[in-house]
Every structure is written in structure tokens, then in C-alpha cells.
Design a protein around this motif. Structure first.
Motif, PDB file in Angstrom:
ATOM      1  N   GLN A 216       0.837  -1.196   0.000  1.00  0.00           N
ATOM      2  CA  GLN A 216       0.000   0.000   0.000  1.00  0.00           C
ATOM      3  C   GLN A 216       0.870   1.243   0.000  1.00  0.00           C
ATOM      4  N   ARG A 217       0.339   2.310  -0.576  1.00  0.00           N
ATOM      5  CA  ARG A 217       1.094   3.569  -0.643  1.00  0.00           C
ATOM      6  C   ARG A 217       1.411   4.097   0.754  1.00  0.00           C
ATOM      7  N   ASP A 218       0.441   4.127   1.635  1.00  0.00           N
ATOM      8  CA  ASP A 218       0.663   4.511   3.035  1.00  0.00           C
ATOM      9  C   ASP A 218       0.598   3.225   3.840  1.00  0.00           C
ATOM     10  N   SER A 219       1.678   2.446   3.789  1.00  0.00           N
ATOM     11  CA  SER A 219       1.631   1.072   4.292  1.00  0.00           C
ATOM     12  C   SER A 219       1.386   0.991   5.789  1.00  0.00           C
ATOM     13  N   LEU A 220       1.738   2.044   6.537  1.00  0.00           N
ATOM     14  CA  LEU A 220       1.540   2.041   7.986  1.00  0.00           C
ATOM     15  C   LEU A 220       0.283   2.797   8.406  1.00  0.00           C
ATOM     16  N   HIS A 221      -0.483   3.288   7.435  1.00  0.00           N
ATOM     17  CA  HIS A 221      -1.754   3.976   7.696  1.00  0.00           C
ATOM     18  C   HIS A 221      -1.564   5.192   8.592  1.00  0.00           C
ATOM     19  N   GLU A 222      -0.442   5.889   8.416  1.00  0.00           N
ATOM     20  CA  GLU A 222      -0.161   7.040   9.271  1.00  0.00           C
ATOM     21  C   GLU A 222      -1.166   8.164   9.056  1.00  0.00           C
ATOM     22  N   ALA A 223      -1.504   8.449   7.794  1.00  0.00           N
ATOM     23  CA  ALA A 223      -2.458   9.526   7.530  1.00  0.00           C
ATOM     24  C   ALA A 223      -3.844   9.190   8.084  1.00  0.00           C
ATOM     25  N   GLU A 224      -4.175   7.909   8.096  1.00  0.00           N
ATOM     26  CA  GLU A 224      -5.460   7.473   8.652  1.00  0.00           C
ATOM     27  C   GLU A 224      -5.540   7.792  10.138  1.00  0.00           C
ATOM     28  N   MET A 225      -4.377   7.893  10.780  1.00  0.00           N
ATOM     29  CA  MET A 225      -4.331   8.150  12.214  1.00  0.00           C
ATOM     30  C   MET A 225      -3.986   9.598  12.540  1.00  0.00           C
ATOM     31  N   TRP A 226      -4.053  10.493  11.550  1.00  0.00           N
ATOM     32  CA  TRP A 226      -3.850  11.916  11.832  1.00  0.00           C
ATOM     33  C   TRP A 226      -4.946  12.425  12.756  1.00  0.00           C
ATOM     34  N   VAL A 227      -4.545  13.078  13.824  1.00  0.00           N
ATOM     35  CA  VAL A 227      -5.529  13.743  14.691  1.00  0.00           C
ATOM     36  C   VAL A 227      -5.703  15.186  14.248  1.00  0.00           C
ATOM     37  N   VAL A 228      -4.689  15.775  13.689  1.00  0.00           N
ATOM     38  CA  VAL A 228      -4.767  16.989  12.883  1.00  0.00           C
ATOM     39  C   VAL A 228      -3.824  16.740  11.706  1.00  0.00           C
ATOM     40  N   GLU A 229      -3.870  17.569  10.690  1.00  0.00           N
ATOM     41  CA  GLU A 229      -3.047  17.299   9.520  1.00  0.00           C
ATOM     42  C   GLU A 229      -1.571  17.166   9.897  1.00  0.00           C
TER      43      GLU A 229
ATOM     44  N   ASP B  73       7.494  -3.227  11.677  1.00  0.00           N
ATOM     45  CA  ASP B  73       6.448  -2.226  11.894  1.00  0.00           C
ATOM     46  C   ASP B  73       5.172  -2.759  11.253  1.00  0.00           C
ATOM     47  N   VAL B  74       4.375  -3.411  12.054  1.00  0.00           N
ATOM     48  CA  VAL B  74       3.202  -4.124  11.552  1.00  0.00           C
ATOM     49  C   VAL B  74       2.048  -3.150  11.371  1.00  0.00           C
ATOM     50  N   PRO B  75       1.412  -3.121  10.193  1.00  0.00           N
ATOM     51  CA  PRO B  75       0.280  -2.215   9.990  1.00  0.00           C
ATOM     52  C   PRO B  75      -0.783  -2.366  11.075  1.00  0.00           C
ATOM     53  N   TYR B  76      -1.226  -1.227  11.587  1.00  0.00           N
ATOM     54  CA  TYR B  76      -2.228  -1.119  12.651  1.00  0.00           C
ATOM     55  C   TYR B  76      -1.724  -1.617  14.011  1.00  0.00           C
TER      56      TYR B  76
ATOM     57  N   TYR C  77      -2.251  -2.119  23.000  1.00  0.00           N
ATOM     58  CA  TYR C  77      -2.810  -0.767  23.089  1.00  0.00           C
ATOM     59  C   TYR C  77      -3.652  -0.524  21.849  1.00  0.00           C
ATOM     60  N   ARG C  78      -4.536   0.450  21.963  1.00  0.00           N
ATOM     61  CA  ARG C  78      -5.367   0.835  20.836  1.00  0.00           C
ATOM     62  C   ARG C  78      -4.804   2.108  20.198  1.00  0.00           C
ATOM     63  N   THR C  79      -4.831   2.166  18.891  1.00  0.00           N
ATOM     64  CA  THR C  79      -4.528   3.418  18.218  1.00  0.00           C
ATOM     65  C   THR C  79      -5.738   4.340  18.345  1.00  0.00           C
ATOM     66  N   GLY C  80      -5.562   5.570  17.934  1.00  0.00           N
ATOM     67  CA  GLY C  80      -6.640   6.544  18.054  1.00  0.00           C
ATOM     68  C   GLY C  80      -7.880   6.195  17.267  1.00  0.00           C
TER      69      GLY C  80
ATOM     70  N   ARG D  59      -7.383  -9.149  18.431  1.00  0.00           N
ATOM     71  CA  ARG D  59      -7.213  -9.473  17.011  1.00  0.00           C
ATOM     72  C   ARG D  59      -5.767  -9.838  16.700  1.00  0.00           C
ATOM     73  N   ARG D  60      -5.562 -10.681  15.711  1.00  0.00           N
ATOM     74  CA  ARG D  60      -4.234 -10.971  15.193  1.00  0.00           C
ATOM     75  C   ARG D  60      -4.072 -10.263  13.857  1.00  0.00           C
ATOM     76  N   TYR D  61      -3.010  -9.501  13.742  1.00  0.00           N
ATOM     77  CA  TYR D  61      -2.797  -8.651  12.580  1.00  0.00           C
ATOM     78  C   TYR D  61      -1.751  -9.286  11.662  1.00  0.00           C
ATOM     79  N   PRO D  62      -2.027  -9.381  10.362  1.00  0.00           N
ATOM     80  CA  PRO D  62      -1.104 -10.087   9.467  1.00  0.00           C
ATOM     81  C   PRO D  62       0.007  -9.190   8.917  1.00  0.00           C
ATOM     82  N   TYR D  63       1.116  -9.829   8.634  1.00  0.00           N
ATOM     83  CA  TYR D  63       2.235  -9.221   7.925  1.00  0.00           C
ATOM     84  C   TYR D  63       2.722 -10.266   6.925  1.00  0.00           C
ATOM     85  N   TYR D  64       3.311  -9.803   5.822  1.00  0.00           N
ATOM     86  CA  TYR D  64       3.571 -10.722   4.717  1.00  0.00           C
ATOM     87  C   TYR D  64       5.043 -10.710   4.297  1.00  0.00           C
ATOM     88  N   ASP D  65       5.616 -11.910   4.183  1.00  0.00           N
ATOM     89  CA  ASP D  65       6.965 -12.039   3.649  1.00  0.00           C
ATOM     90  C   ASP D  65       6.953 -11.806   2.136  1.00  0.00           C
TER      91      ASP D  65
END
Length: 462
Positions: free
Chosen positions: A142-155, A397-400, A425-428, A439-445
Motif C-alpha cells: 500500500q502507498r501509506d503502508s503504515l496507515h499514518e495519515a489514517e491516524m492523523w488527529v490533525v493534519e 512495523d506491523v500495519p495497525y 494498546y489501541r490506536t486513536g 485481534r491478530r494482525y497479518p504481515y507478509y513475507d
């Protein structure tokens, strides 16, 4: 005889260690070996503005520097990658280009081969031939593989961890790495990638960040990044840092800059050194830990100028300078390469080896990425050679999820290359998600690292 006793037979030779440390003193490669820089003086080389003006941004400028030292096939390969595969535009400070193939000589055939093989060239100036021919991108890239923009609290302000935030002040750097995890936002658009843009004016973005930090006392750690803080005009960066230091609940500030290695001249400018001293002095008086985090991936990048810039920052009061490298095949994916780099950083430049991240799942990065089991083997291989405090952790650095030591895996399907991870812990964006901690979060070789059965599964299901 116990296992700890030496053999009494003198004819039995002691086996060599898997890695042997030999001190290597730092050397600044001679930039005058390149025809385009034959007349560049040391004063010019040490000048940050000269470095920025003479960055290599395209093939034409590279030709002007290299003269006839590179064969035409290299340029054709570079152009093909820029047009078809690159997620980052070309931007190479002279300092960074000068660390490539430093001992190649002047025979164009040998120089070309040396550039093809060079570890720094492999990630700073990728070629079409480097990319994986079958799986250039993972099906889940994914372009934003770590979903950082999805977790913006402000820009620009990512709140992923409970007590830490990432402040992206801008979307440019003094140099662009081919594997950039923020390729979705950082740098100029390429023929393949139309970059997202920050919409707010810098002053408005910073105001919003400061307001959020004041309203969120649970945040104690602020990573100030981008892009690269070396591209923020110093007076603006200093003003922002002083505002952050005014917030009583903030106890750690980290400045993220690859420019400490890619453009150390920036951090040696008198106005920057004097300003950093003011910030460090304020941080010390208020009991705040101020650190610089840089990004060095190979020992060739560690030169006397890098060491000088680091020691200058420490001398004016920065508490620590730490390195966060990225594991990449063809760059540093052997224990010898990692240990050579760590000893150069720690022993010669006073930079603490801190993390090595597994390369993130961005498009066209599969030729760089390692499987989790390969990273685990590397972590095992580097243990015991460095001081404990200077032994870097290899993290995924596992997504989510966020950073996890590579041995914290919960489940691992080696055939299909799917690992599963948990978090505490929970993200915002998960505050109302009751399953987030179960939940179990996947990562791919990378698919190319899988056995044939696994590769066939991805061909059928990818």
C-alpha cells in the motif's frame, strides 16, 4: 573435559569467530575523482548551500558529474526505473553520491559494475534491473503502508501509540531514499505516483499540532519529522520546538533527520549549531530529553563529516544521537554488514545503533524486503558483539500494530509467508473497537522468499 575447558591437543586450531572486529577509521571519499567535481574546493564541499545547489536531480545532472565514468547501459537502466517503477524522485546531495563506489577507479567498465553493486546506490538510486521481475510489489502493498495519515488527529500529526505522536512538519527532504515509507506524501510526484499534498499552511499546521498536544496530556513523546527537519527553515523549527518545550507534559523530543548522514554540512552551519544549543539548553533546564534520530543503512555512509556533525550536536547539549536503519537486501542484509555499520556508528561517530526496521510493504519494494525468519536470524547473528546498550533491535512495523521485535510473532505460516501479531494498546482509530487487543494482525513475507508451494498459492490467490 567440560564444555568450557580448552582442548589439551595443541594440534587442534581454535575455530574463527563468525565475525571478527577490526577497527576502521573513517575516511571522507575524494569527491575530485568525479570529473564534474574535479575543481571543487574543500570549503565548497563543506558549504551546505553548495551541497543543496549541486544536488543530482536527473540523469543529465548525473552525466555532468560522472563524465565518461559510467557506461550508457547504466543510464538506460536508471531512466527505465524512473519512468516505470520509482516511487520517489531522484534527489542526491553530493555528499551522498560521493559515498558510492569510493574505490572503483577510472575504468568505465569497472566503475559501472561497482555502481551496480554498490549498497548505497541500490537504495538511493534504484535501477530497473534491481526490481523483482516476478513480484515487484506484494499483493498487499500500500502507498501509506503504515496507515499514518489514517491516524492523523490533525493534519500531519499521527497519534498511533498511547504516549507518542509523530509530527510531520513538511513533505520534503534534502535527499530522497528509494524505499521511503512515506512515499505516499514525501517528495515530488513520479510517473508512477501522484503524491498527496499537505493542505494547511505550515503555521496553521503547527498551531493545530500544538493545540492538540496541550489538550492531550497523555502524550509525553514527540517525534518531529516530515520529510526531514533539515528542510524546515531553522528559525521556524526552533520556534516550533520551543513551543513544544513549553508544554509541561512533553518529556521527550526526537528530531528525525537523515540529513545528518546525507547532508551533514547542514548540521554544521553556525546558525543551526547556535540554534540547536539554545533548544538543547532549554530542554536541559526543563528536564526534557532531546535526541536526534538519523537514518544510516551502510558503513560507507559514515564519514568524518558525519562524525563531526554528530559530535557537534552532542557538544551543544543534545542528549543522544541514535540511528534507525532499514534492513534491505543488497544493502545490509548480512550480519557482517550490520556489525560493520554498528561499529562505525558507535565506535567512530558516537551514533547509537537503535533500530533496524524491516522494509515496509510499499509498492515496488519487494527486491529490498526480507522475510521475518531472515530478520530473526540476523538479530541472533549480531548478538554478543556490541555493548548491550548499542545492540540494535530488529523490528517489524506491523500495519495497525506498530513496532514489534521480530521474535514477538504470535503465529507464522512459513509456507505462505504470513505472520500474525498482537498488540497491547489501541490506536486513536480503535478506541471503540472491543476486538483491537484480541485481534491478530497479518504481515507478509516477500513472495520470492517462499517455497514453491507458497509461491504457487500466491499466484493463484494474490
Amino acid at each position: 573435559m567440560t564444555a568450557t575447558q580448552e582442548s589439551a591437543d595443541p594440534s587442534i586450531e581454535l575455530a574463527e569467530q563468525p565475525y571478527t572486529y577490526r577497527r576502521v577509521e573513517l575516511v571522507e571519499p575524494d569527491w575530485r575523482r568525479f570529473p564534474g567535481w574535479r575543481d571543487v574546493t574543500e570549503a565548497e564541499w563543506r558549504d551546505a548551500q553548495w551541497q543543496r545547489v549541486h544536488c543530482v536531480r536527473n540523469v543529465k545532472q548525473l552525466r555532468a558529474v560522472m563524465g565518461n565514468l559510467l557506461e550508457e547501459r547504466f543510464y538506460e537502466d536508471l531512466v527505465a526505473d524512473q519512468q516505470e517503477m520509482a516511487t520517489m524522485s531522484m534527489l542526491l546531495p553530493p555528499q551522498m553520491l560521493n559515498t558510492m563506489a569510493p574505490h572503483a577507479g577510472t575504468d568505465p567498465a569497472k566503475v559501472t559494475e561497482a555502481f551496480y553493486a554498490d549498497p548505497i546506490r541500490r537504495y538511493m538510486m534504484p535501477l530497473r534491473a534491481d526490481r523483482d521481475p516476478d513480484w515487484p510489489s506484494h499483493p498487499h502493498s500500500q502507498r501509506d503502508s503504515l496507515h499514518e495519515a489514517e491516524m492523523w488527529v490533525v493534519e500531519g500529526l499521527t497519534h498511533r501509540y498511547p504516549t507518542k505522536v509523530l509530527a510531520e512538519l513538511l513533505s520534503t527532504c534534502p535527499q530522497y531514499c528509494g524505499h521511503c515509507t512515506r512515499m505516499d506524501l514525501v517528495g515530488n510526484s513520479t510517473p508512477l505516483i501522484d503524491k498527496h499534498k499537505l493542505a494547511l499552511k505550515p503555521v496553521d499546521r503547527q498551531d493545530a499540532m500544538i493545540d492538540y498536544l496541550k489538550r492531550t496530556p497523555g502524550v509525553r513523546d514527540v517525534v518531529v519529522s516530515g520529510g526531514d527537519v533539515a528542510n524546515v527553515p531553522w528559525h521556524q523549527l526552533e520556534a516550533f520546538l520551543m513551543r513544544v518545550l513549553d508544554i509541561e507534559t512533553v518529556r521527550d523530543i526526537r528530531l528525525a533527520t537523515k540529513a545528518l548522514a546525507g547532508l551533514p554540512q547542514h548540521w554544521l552551519q553556525p546558525k543551526v549549531v547556535e540554534g540547536l544549543a539554545r533548544v538543547a539548553g532549554t530542554a536541559r533546564r526543563r528536564g526534557v530529553n532531546l535526541a536526534i534520530h538519523t537514518h544510516v543503512n551502510h558503513a560507507q555512509s559514515v564519514t568524518p563529516l558525519v562524525a563531526e556533525a554528530t559530535r557537534t550536536a552532542l557538544d551543544v547539549g543534545v542528549r543522544d544521537v541514535r540511528n534507525q536503519g532499514v534492513l534491505m537486501r543488497g544493502v545490509n542484509a548480512t550480519s557482517a554488514d550490520l556489525l560493520d555499520l554498528c561499529f562505525a556508528l558507535q565506535g567512530e561517530a558516537n551514533i547509537l545503533p537503535y533500530y533496524f526496521y524491516m522494509c515496509d510493504m510499499i509498492p515496488n519494494a519487494e527486491h529490498w524486503r526480507l522475510a521475518v525468519w531472515e530478520a530473526q536470524e540476523l538479530q541472533h547473528a549480531i548478538m554478543g558483539y556490541l555493548p548491550g546498550y548499542a545492540t540494535p533491535r530488529i523490528v517489524c512495523d506491523v500495519p495497525y500494530v506498530g513496532k514489534r521485535w521480530v521474535h514477538q510473532i504470535a503465529e507464522y505460516d512459513r509456507e505462505r509467508g504470513i505472520s500474525y501479531w498482537t498488540k497491547n494498546y489501541r490506536t486513536g482509530i480503535e478506541l471503540d473497537d472491543p476486538e483491537a487487543l484480541r485481534r491478530r494482525y497479518p504481515y507478509y513475507d516477500p513472495v520470492s522468499t517462499l517455497p514453491e508451494a507458497g509461491q504457487q498459492w500466491w499466484r493463484e490467490n494474490g
